[in-house]
Design an enzyme around this catalytic site. Structure first.
Site, PDB file in Angstrom:
ATOM      1  CE  LYS A 174      38.850  35.837  33.181  1.00 18.36           C
ATOM      2  NZ  LYS A 174      39.486  36.977  32.464  1.00 18.36           N
ATOM      3  CD  GLU A 177      40.363  39.124  28.800  1.00 19.74           C
ATOM      4  OE1 GLU A 177      40.160  39.216  30.035  1.00 19.74           O
ATOM      5  OE2 GLU A 177      39.450  39.190  27.960  1.00 19.74           O
ATOM      6  NE  ARG A 178      40.346  44.415  28.091  1.00 19.49           N
ATOM      7  CZ  ARG A 178      39.402  45.284  27.785  1.00 19.49           C
ATOM      8  NH1 ARG A 178      39.656  46.266  26.958  1.00 19.49           N
ATOM      9  NH2 ARG A 178      38.212  45.187  28.320  1.00 19.49           N
ATOM     10  CB  SER A 227      30.931  45.749  30.383  1.00 20.07           C
ATOM     11  OG  SER A 227      31.234  44.465  29.886  1.00 20.07           O
ATOM     12  CB  CYS A 282      32.770  51.408  37.721  1.00 16.80           C
ATOM     13  SG  CYS A 282      33.126  51.324  39.469  1.00 16.80           S
ATOM     14  CD  GLU A 383      30.890  51.813  31.683  1.00 15.75           C
ATOM     15  OE1 GLU A 383      30.692  50.682  31.206  1.00 15.75           O
ATOM     16  OE2 GLU A 383      31.272  52.002  32.856  1.00 15.75           O
TER      17      GLU A 383
HETATM   18  P1  NAD Z   1      34.559  43.223  30.644  1.00 20.59           P
HETATM   19  O1  NAD Z   1      33.111  43.023  30.932  1.00 20.59           O
HETATM   20  O2  NAD Z   1      35.020  43.243  29.237  1.00 20.59           O
HETATM   21  O3  NAD Z   1      35.421  42.051  31.342  1.00 20.59           O
HETATM   22  C1  NAD Z   1      35.280  41.742  32.710  1.00 20.59           C
HETATM   23  C2  NAD Z   1      35.683  40.281  32.927  1.00 20.59           C
HETATM   24  O4  NAD Z   1      34.778  39.436  32.212  1.00 20.59           O
HETATM   25  C3  NAD Z   1      37.083  39.953  32.410  1.00 20.59           C
HETATM   26  O5  NAD Z   1      37.714  39.087  33.337  1.00 20.59           O
HETATM   27  C4  NAD Z   1      36.814  39.241  31.089  1.00 20.59           C
HETATM   28  O6  NAD Z   1      37.780  38.280  30.751  1.00 20.59           O
HETATM   29  C5  NAD Z   1      35.482  38.555  31.338  1.00 20.59           C
HETATM   30  N1  NAD Z   1      34.676  38.400  30.117  1.00 20.59           N
HETATM   31  C6  NAD Z   1      34.787  39.109  28.966  1.00 20.59           C
HETATM   32  N2  NAD Z   1      33.848  38.702  28.085  1.00 20.59           N
HETATM   33  C7  NAD Z   1      33.140  37.726  28.691  1.00 20.59           C
HETATM   34  C8  NAD Z   1      32.022  36.936  28.292  1.00 20.59           C
HETATM   35  N3  NAD Z   1      31.455  37.084  27.112  1.00 20.59           N
HETATM   36  N4  NAD Z   1      31.553  36.048  29.182  1.00 20.59           N
HETATM   37  C9  NAD Z   1      32.099  35.904  30.397  1.00 20.59           C
HETATM   38  N5  NAD Z   1      33.153  36.650  30.825  1.00 20.59           N
HETATM   39  C10 NAD Z   1      33.662  37.542  29.989  1.00 20.59           C
HETATM   40  O7  NAD Z   1      34.984  44.528  31.432  1.00 20.59           O
HETATM   41  P2  NAD Z   1      36.339  45.352  31.296  1.00 20.59           P
HETATM   42  O8  NAD Z   1      36.350  46.059  29.986  1.00 20.59           O
HETATM   43  O9  NAD Z   1      37.484  44.520  31.692  1.00 20.59           O
HETATM   44  O10 NAD Z   1      36.129  46.421  32.470  1.00 20.59           O
HETATM   45  C11 NAD Z   1      35.432  47.627  32.310  1.00 20.59           C
HETATM   46  C12 NAD Z   1      33.992  47.505  32.743  1.00 20.59           C
HETATM   47  O11 NAD Z   1      33.911  47.093  34.103  1.00 20.59           O
HETATM   48  C13 NAD Z   1      33.262  48.832  32.662  1.00 20.59           C
HETATM   49  O12 NAD Z   1      31.964  48.613  32.176  1.00 20.59           O
HETATM   50  C14 NAD Z   1      33.226  49.293  34.107  1.00 20.59           C
HETATM   51  O13 NAD Z   1      32.188  50.202  34.431  1.00 20.59           O
HETATM   52  C15 NAD Z   1      33.048  47.986  34.817  1.00 20.59           C
HETATM   53  N6  NAD Z   1      33.465  48.101  36.207  1.00 20.59           N
HETATM   54  C16 NAD Z   1      32.499  48.136  37.155  1.00 20.59           C
HETATM   55  C17 NAD Z   1      32.841  48.297  38.480  1.00 20.59           C
HETATM   56  C18 NAD Z   1      31.789  48.345  39.548  1.00 20.59           C
HETATM   57  O14 NAD Z   1      32.145  48.395  40.714  1.00 20.59           O
HETATM   58  N7  NAD Z   1      30.512  48.354  39.200  1.00 20.59           N
HETATM   59  C19 NAD Z   1      34.186  48.409  38.836  1.00 20.59           C
HETATM   60  C20 NAD Z   1      35.146  48.368  37.832  1.00 20.59           C
HETATM   61  C21 NAD Z   1      34.773  48.214  36.520  1.00 20.59           C
END
Ligand code: NAD
Length: 482
Positions: A174, A177-178, A227, A282, A383
């Site tokens: 999955k 979606e962005r 996140s 990240c 963050e």
């Molecule tokens: P996000 O948490 O908004 O989304 C991540 C995924 O979760 C997406 O596929 C999204 O569709 C899904 N999602 C969104 N809301 C959800 C919910 N309520 N329940 C279940 N799934 C849900 O993250 P983002 O904005 O796409 O990415 C940025 C974040 O990812 C930042 O916090 C960044 O630090 C983190 N990140 C961490 C690493 C790492 O290795 N630790 C690597 C890359 C990004």
């Protein structure tokens, strides 16, 4: 216009059709690139069934034949690198050079997965008791769910699914979606490389599709990146139905600079870390802690470096920093900057008014620098995920590490120094998972583990490296007497 899911080797419309979809736009130009369906539980059910159906034959396929497909995919990705980097810049906003770098890192993960034959090997010991031998071997487990964020739309999916399938599992991915479009092209190339139907399935969507995967009794494990708040929820919900989970979360990375550091090289590394990908990584540095006399020279160099960046559309020449992903995210970063001002940090470079006149619809945010940032302020604590550097002071390395430990995250930390003794003391005390010494972006290569600790990671086995082999297989042990 609405992109299809990929299930059992076929591109299929989500059952939601066009009724429930989101636009995917170019964050630099505002151009509509496509629409992404918000798939339903029924869509996820179909993808999991496809993964289950494909599993027995895929598991029986010799590992050498499985990785041959990945070798071909690697060659195809290399052959299409320019096209893929261009697509990625259009939907994510990072510069084309950054997109090409992301693709390279993704391809490294495929190379790692291509070594699966030796990575899977077990151990044998004769005569653990008179006439009794013991051996271990690893077996794949079935269907894995992989859920990925927007900031590395190709590399992060490639952190997981090639390793999972090389180990003999099948996957339902999955993507974010962005920016889901470039990875669609990767799937087309995987099909061209010979990946059999059902081994990799892709279901687009948001929370609804994710929760369907987390709850599904036939999904054996979940790899999640996103996140921290959502990573924690995903971890708890997937574990509640007995799955193994690795959930990588957000970060607040600190970079400590000692007076004996090479300031020019350090500033270069800091600028690349804080402002690369417009801060949407990240591993991005967020707070720079100058120890004693290091503060002033670092401050000057960081301000010079930040001011020299060229904001713009990443497909255009000379551009060194792209936009942030969306108008909503731009507003969020601007709110952090406003909170920093309210809480007493000194704003010495304000990126809020910066615009790119040729692209008035872009989500622009210029490089920003705060001084006098403390761990209690939102800009020192949370963050931001945008191009914002916070500068702090500490009297000693120990004080600097204490300051970092007041933060709840634990993804990466860096020290800049020319002292081996200081570096040794630092790595002993750092207490954070990914540790850099004179490195701005602490990104281990694919054969090492990737992941944080504290509020940055939920689970125990990290992404990539040998941990990934353990995560995607079960170790069986056989005790025999003949
Ligand atoms: P996000 O948490 O908004 O989304 C991540 C995924 O979760 C997406 O596929 C999204 O569709 C899904 N999602 C969104 N809301 C959800 C919910 N309520 N329940 C279940 N799934 C849900 O993250 P983002 O904005 O796409 O990415 C940025 C974040 O990812 C930042 O916090 C960044 O630090 C983190 N990140 C961490 C690493 C790492 O290795 N630790 C690597 C890359 C990004």
């Amino acid at each position: 216009m609405t992109i299809p899911n990929f299930v059992a080797g076929v591109w299929v419309a989500s059952k939601e059709g066009d009724r429930d979809s989101l636009p995917v736009t170019n964050p630099a130009t505002g151009q509509l690139l496509g629409r992404v369906p918000l798939s339903s539980r029924e869509d996820v059910e179909g993808a999991v069934r496809a993964g289950l159906a494909a599993f027995p034959a895929w598991r029986d396929c010799p590992v050498g034949d499985r990785v041959d497909i990945l070798f071909r995919l690697k060659a195809l990705l290399e052959g299409h690198a320019d096209e893929l980097a261009g697509l990625m810049t259009q939907e994510h906003g990072k510069t084309k050079e950054e997109s090409a770098g992301e693709l390279r890192r993704g391809i490294e993960s495929i190379s790692h997965a291509c070594a699966m034959a030796t990575l899977l090997m077990g151990e044998t010991l004769e005569s653990i008791a008179p006439g009794i031998d013991c051996e271990t071997f690893r077996q794949p487990l079935g269907v894995f769910g992989v859920i990925t964020p927007y900031n590395f739309p190709v590399m992060i999916p490639l952190w997981f699914w090639p390793l999972a399938v090389a180990a003999g599992n099948t996957v339902v991915l999955k993507p974010s979606e962005r920016d889901p479009l470039t990875h669609q092209r990767v799937v087309e190339l995987a099909v061209a490389a010979g990946l059999p139907p059902g081994v990799l399935n892709v279901v687009h969507g948001d929370q609804q599709a994710v929760e369907a995967l987390l709850d599904h009794p036939d999904v054996t494990g979940i790899s999640f990146v996103g996140s921290s708040g959502i990573a924690r929820q995903v971890y708890a919900r997937a574990a509640a139905s007995g799955k193994r989970v690795q959930a990588l979360g957000g970060a607040k990375n600190h970079m400590i600079v000692l007076p004996d550091a090479d300031f020019d090289a350090t500033a270069k590394a800091v600028i690349a870390s804080v402002y690369g990908s417009a801060g949407q990584r990240c591993l991005a540095g967020s707070v720079v802690v100058g120890v004693g006399e290091a503060y002033q020279p670092m401050r000057e160099r960081i301000l010079d470096g930040a001011a020299s960046l060229k904001l713009g559309y990443g497909l255009e020449p000379g551009v060194t920093m792209g936009p942030v992903i969306s108008a909503a995210h731009r507003t969020r970063v601007a709110e952090y900057v406003a909170s920093g001002e309210r809480e007493g940090a000194r704003l010495v470079l304000d990126g809020r008014p910066v615009r790119v006149p040729e692209h008035p619809a872009g989500h622009w945010f210029g490089p920003t620098v705060f001084e006098d940032v403390t761990p209690d302020m939102a800009v020192g604590r949370e963050e931001i995920f945008g191009p914002v550097a916070g500068l702090s002071r500490a009297a000693s390395l120990d004080d600097a590490v204490d300051l970092v430990h007041r933060n709840r995250y634990g993804n990466a930390i860096s020290l800049f120094t020319s002292s081996g003794a200081a570096a040794r003391a630092f790595r002993y005390r750092a207490g954070i998972s990914m540790i850099g010494v004179n490195i701005g972006v602490v990104a281990p290569m694919a054969f090492f583990p990737f992941g944080g600790s504290r509020a940055s990671f939920f689970g125990d086995l990290k992404a990539q490296g040998k941990d990934a082999i353990r995560f995607f297989t079960d170790q069986r042990v056989v005790v025999s007497r003949w």
